[in-house]
Write a protein that holds these residues in place. Sequence first.
Motif, PDB file in Angstrom:
ATOM      1  N   ARG A  19       0.818  -1.202   0.000  1.00  0.00           N
ATOM      2  CA  ARG A  19       0.000   0.000   0.000  1.00  0.00           C
ATOM      3  C   ARG A  19       0.859   1.264   0.000  1.00  0.00           C
ATOM      4  NH1 ARG A  19      -2.649  -0.244   6.108  1.00  0.00           N
ATOM      5  NH2 ARG A  19      -0.737   0.135   7.325  1.00  0.00           N
ATOM      6  N   TYR A  20       0.216   2.346  -0.388  1.00  0.00           N
ATOM      7  CA  TYR A  20       0.785   3.684  -0.316  1.00  0.00           C
ATOM      8  C   TYR A  20      -0.319   4.570   0.235  1.00  0.00           C
ATOM      9  CZ  TYR A  20       2.619   8.230  -1.795  1.00  0.00           C
ATOM     10  OH  TYR A  20       3.065   9.532  -1.827  1.00  0.00           O
ATOM     11  N   LEU A  21      -0.106   5.128   1.421  1.00  0.00           N
ATOM     12  CA  LEU A  21      -1.131   5.895   2.119  1.00  0.00           C
ATOM     13  C   LEU A  21      -1.105   7.337   1.601  1.00  0.00           C
ATOM     14  CD1 LEU A  21      -0.473   4.469   5.695  1.00  0.00           C
ATOM     15  CD2 LEU A  21      -2.228   3.755   4.041  1.00  0.00           C
ATOM     16  N   GLN A  53      -6.065   5.232  -0.447  1.00  0.00           N
ATOM     17  CA  GLN A  53      -4.738   4.640  -0.461  1.00  0.00           C
ATOM     18  C   GLN A  53      -4.581   3.883  -1.775  1.00  0.00           C
ATOM     19  OE1 GLN A  53      -4.030   1.516   2.403  1.00  0.00           O
ATOM     20  NE2 GLN A  53      -6.027   0.570   2.081  1.00  0.00           N
ATOM     21  N   THR A  71      -3.237   0.515  -3.588  1.00  0.00           N
ATOM     22  CA  THR A  71      -3.001  -0.857  -3.142  1.00  0.00           C
ATOM     23  C   THR A  71      -2.460  -1.705  -4.285  1.00  0.00           C
ATOM     24  OG1 THR A  71      -5.269  -1.590  -3.618  1.00  0.00           O
ATOM     25  CG2 THR A  71      -4.822  -0.742  -1.410  1.00  0.00           C
TER      26      THR A  71
END
Length: 232
Positions: free
Chosen positions: A84-86, A132, A134
């Motif tokens: 993930r990348y928030l 986010q 994913t």
Amino acid sequence: MLAEDLDLAPWRERLARDGRVQIPGFLQPAVAERLAECLRTQVPWSTAERGQPDSPPWIGATLAQRMPAAYRRAVADFHFVYDRYLIVEAMKAGRDPHLPLHPLLVYFNSEPYLQAMRELTGDPSLAMVGAQATRYLPGQFLRMHDDRHEDEARRYAYVLNLSRDWEPDWGGLLHFVDADGNPDGAFVPRFNSLSLFKVPMKHYVGVVAPWARNPRLAITGWWHARPPARAA
């Protein structure tokens, strides 16, 4: 950014009837392509496992070493492993301003977009969108849950799918489960489709198969209602 020919009316009726819907051709094609390329080549991913701190991506030998323990944890309880990348946190910290994910989140929280989503859902309380990015690699998964959260006014969960030519037997489908614990349909992550469902609803993301030729890429989050007013 919404597709110019997008007609939400038929999807509004289906969402009201079923509590979930998958809308094809959601964004303008050029926008979807740019976002997909960003997820494929630009995002600084971390691997998320429930109950553990995020870590550098589990790939190759690391993935093979760590997944057996994650599967054992999944036997006992709700669990997940995916990359993930928030986006919200990155924007607050001023990280990676060049990524097109950031203006996308700004757009998602603009009044024209929010108003379109209020009209789609019939929910006038919608006031904020979280997001986010994913990525599910082979072996990664998200076990069954219903997205209920005591501290957040989640009304709808969404998945903006950005994987090309996904095949159903690659796994990674968004599965739904009825009140009796029976399978109740699934959405294949079709490119540039928006999978949307009302919270709470039992669902899970199936394990991505070893033979999947590409990672399952998406932008996901919730549409939130206005927080209740606090007493003075």
